[in-house]
Design a protein around this motif. Structure first.
Motif, PDB file in Angstrom:
ATOM      1  N   ALA A  86      -6.499   7.758  -0.433  1.00 24.46           N
ATOM      2  CA  ALA A  86      -6.060   8.709  -1.456  1.00 24.46           C
ATOM      3  C   ALA A  86      -6.478  10.124  -1.068  1.00 24.46           C
ATOM      4  O   ALA A  86      -7.580  10.348  -0.556  1.00 24.46           O
ATOM      5  CB  ALA A  86      -6.662   8.327  -2.812  1.00 24.46           C
ATOM      6  N   TRP A 137      -3.990   1.305  -2.630  1.00 21.64           N
ATOM      7  CA  TRP A 137      -4.382   1.898  -1.352  1.00 21.64           C
ATOM      8  C   TRP A 137      -4.873   0.801  -0.406  1.00 21.64           C
ATOM      9  O   TRP A 137      -5.276  -0.278  -0.838  1.00 21.64           O
ATOM     10  CB  TRP A 137      -5.443   2.972  -1.563  1.00 21.64           C
ATOM     11  N   ASP A 162       0.832  -1.203   0.000  1.00 22.71           N
ATOM     12  CA  ASP A 162       0.000   0.000   0.000  1.00 22.71           C
ATOM     13  C   ASP A 162       0.865   1.251   0.000  1.00 22.71           C
ATOM     14  O   ASP A 162       2.030   1.235   0.407  1.00 22.71           O
ATOM     15  CB  ASP A 162      -0.930  -0.011   1.210  1.00 22.71           C
ATOM     16  N   HIS A 163       0.275   2.346  -0.439  1.00 27.16           N
ATOM     17  CA  HIS A 163       1.003   3.611  -0.559  1.00 27.16           C
ATOM     18  C   HIS A 163       1.529   4.094   0.787  1.00 27.16           C
ATOM     19  O   HIS A 163       2.639   4.639   0.864  1.00 27.16           O
ATOM     20  CB  HIS A 163       0.106   4.688  -1.176  1.00 27.16           C
ATOM     21  N   GLU A 198       3.202   9.828  -5.743  1.00 25.54           N
ATOM     22  CA  GLU A 198       2.636   8.570  -5.250  1.00 25.54           C
ATOM     23  C   GLU A 198       3.092   7.371  -6.088  1.00 25.54           C
ATOM     24  O   GLU A 198       2.298   6.582  -6.585  1.00 25.54           O
ATOM     25  CB  GLU A 198       1.104   8.658  -5.198  1.00 25.54           C
TER      26      GLU A 198
END
Length: 503
Positions: A288, A211, A174-175, A190
């Protein structure tokens, strides 16, 4: 009965919950484990434990009496981090996982990378300066110190992504977790920052970025046989436990601060702007469009557990005696840096200090001083966040430590902050189940306020404000006054451990 499963891999245990579509906990399961500390400053864990405990927990949940007839709609995963688990092409770990900022072994790599790249450029690309929390520096340590292990490595995992891999076969991260592999992630765009990935993680395959609440894949037939979860069940990507805890109490919107009481203490302030300060960690948010300014104490629950083991008393005894000791711990002041310290001092060579001891002090005074020390650490972080521009309007407490009212009250008294305590404070496993429910619900996604309403508010005690301000002033001055001597002791400690370590 439509349900979701949430499992979190923590520092001292793995926890799982089976939750109904309305947020009711149907079953829970826990597996305790320990970290390994082979050298001073090293904190690591056998990564294979994560999947083994996940399987055992899920089988417990599905076999629970109240789980009869449960239909698992989705699976949520979460875990401590940022961790670095490198695995070979067959997904076999090449060495134990290096844990998050409590592991301080990569000091030399941090210094080298900072010199090579420059502080300003590192901060521009990744948001944060390099500290013991930086995952990229831990990867560089393996490449430098264990080249044979690094040569075998093909993939990078953290606990949540390790579970997602075993459940679905997807190689994802995940980010939010990626943003803590500094300096390998470009926070504004990102995405992985290709030049520095090749420079410091060359040879490793980049995980696909998604995400936390997005679906990573579906349970494979092999994973279904191992766990009992039906094949084809969606699995989310998941994220680091502190961020999942924030989700579990709805503290992930602009103006929110999540305060996690656990083995370590963690704070996450959420906003829409990328705030940068060398004292804290700038990260992508769980969702996000959000950014976080985060901080963490290296010890909190670990410190109280140390005192419990040292004195032989149980927690109810210690809490009762700490209550009797009263504010200020009868003239004791403690620095809680027993495992170095993360934010805001970013000092891996910091050590614990207990000042003011006399023969009249007892274990209750020590325990009270430990609780106050963690609260003073929280205040230090909050004041640093606000100085960096964080707009903190709402504080939500979560984690195992919220079960003790005394600790909560001490934190509110010393920080001057009102804390909201939700109905369910078990944390990341519950948040993972919530994210999983949202991932498959479409337009009917649940609201966390319905799942987990606030049930208690902790107000600071006005008459303790002056003493708290004085304690905080002394706390800051005590660190400054003892730092030089403590750093000398830290060097001696490392040398002593090396001299007696087995070959």
């Amino acid at each position: 009965m439509r349900c979701t499963i949430g499992v979190d891999i923590g520092t001292s245990s793995s926890k799982g919950v089976l939750v109904s579509e309305h947020g009711e906990i149907i079953a829970q399961s826990v597996r305790e484990h320990e970290v390994q500390r082979p050298h001073t400053g090293w904190v690591e864990m056998d990564g294979t434990i994560w999947w083994d405990e996940f399987v055992a927990i899920v089988r417990d949940l599905l076999a629970a009496p109240d789980a009869s007839g449960a239909e698992v709609a989705a699976v949520g995963v979460s875990g401590m981090g940022p961790c670095v688990l490198l695995a070979d092409d067959d997904d076999v770990p090449v060495r134990p996982a290096i844990l998050y900022g409590v592991d301080t072994r990569s000091t030399a790599q941090i210094a080298r990378m900072t010199d090579e790249l420059g502080v300003d450029e590192i901060t521009r690309v990744g948001g944060s300066t390099l500290t013991s929390q930086a995952g990229g520096a831990k990867i560089a340590w393996i490449a430098d110190e264990e080249p044979d292990a690094y040569a075998k490595a093909q993939r990078l995992f953290m606990p949540a992504s390790w579970l997602a891999r075993h459940l679905t076969g997807a190689y994802v991260l995940d980010h939010q977790s990626a943003s803590q592999t500094s300096p390998l992630y470009d926070i504004e765009n990102e995405t992985w920052y290709e030049p520095w990935w090749q420079q410091y993680a060359g040879g490793l395959e980049q995980p696909r970025l998604t995400w936390a609440g997005e679906i990573a894949g579906e349970v494979t037939q092999e994973a279904a046989v191992a766990t009992g979860i039906p094949a084809g069940t969606p699995v989310i990507t998941g994220t680091i436990d502190a961020w999942t805890e924030a989700v579990s109490v709805g503290a992930h919107g602009p103006g929110d601060l999540m305060l996690m009481y656990g083995t370590t203490m963690f704070l996450i302030a959420t906003g829409e702007q990328t705030l940068r300060t060398p004292s804290m960690w700038t990260t992508a948010g769980a969702f996000a469009g959000t950014r976080n300014l985060a901080g963490g104490l290296s010890t909190s629950g670990a410190l109280t557990a140390w005192l419990k083991d040292l004195t032989g008393a149980d927690y109810p005894q210690l809490l009762a005696e700490a209550e009797e000791s009263g504010p200020g711990a009868r003239g004791l002041l403690m620095l809680p840096y027993f495992a170095g310290e993360r934010t805001p001092i970013q000092d891996p060579d910091a050590r614990g200090v207990i000042a003011g001891l006399t023969l009249e002090h007892g274990r209750g005074d020590l325990y009270r001083a430990a609780l106050e020390a963690t609260a003073l650490g929280v205040r230090h972080n909050v004041e640093t966040m606000r100085a960096a521009g964080a707009d903190i309007r709402r504080i939500v407490a979560v984690g195992g430590g919220t079960q003790g009212r005394l600790w909560l009250q001490i934190v509110s008294d010393i920080t001057g902050l009102v804390q909201e305590v939700p109905q369910t404070t078990i944390g990341a496993s519950y948040g993972a189940a919530f994210l999983a429910a949202g991932a498959v619900a479409g337009d009917a996604a649940p609201d966390i306020e319905d799942w987990n309403p606030v049930v208690e508010t902790i107000e600071p005690t006005p008459e303790h404000r002056a003493m708290s301000d004085e304690l905080f002033d002394r706390y800051v001055r005590l660190y400054e006054g003892t730092r030089e001597v403590v750093h000398e002791l830290a060097v001696e400690q490392r040398a002593t451990v090396r001299s007696v370590s087995p070959r």
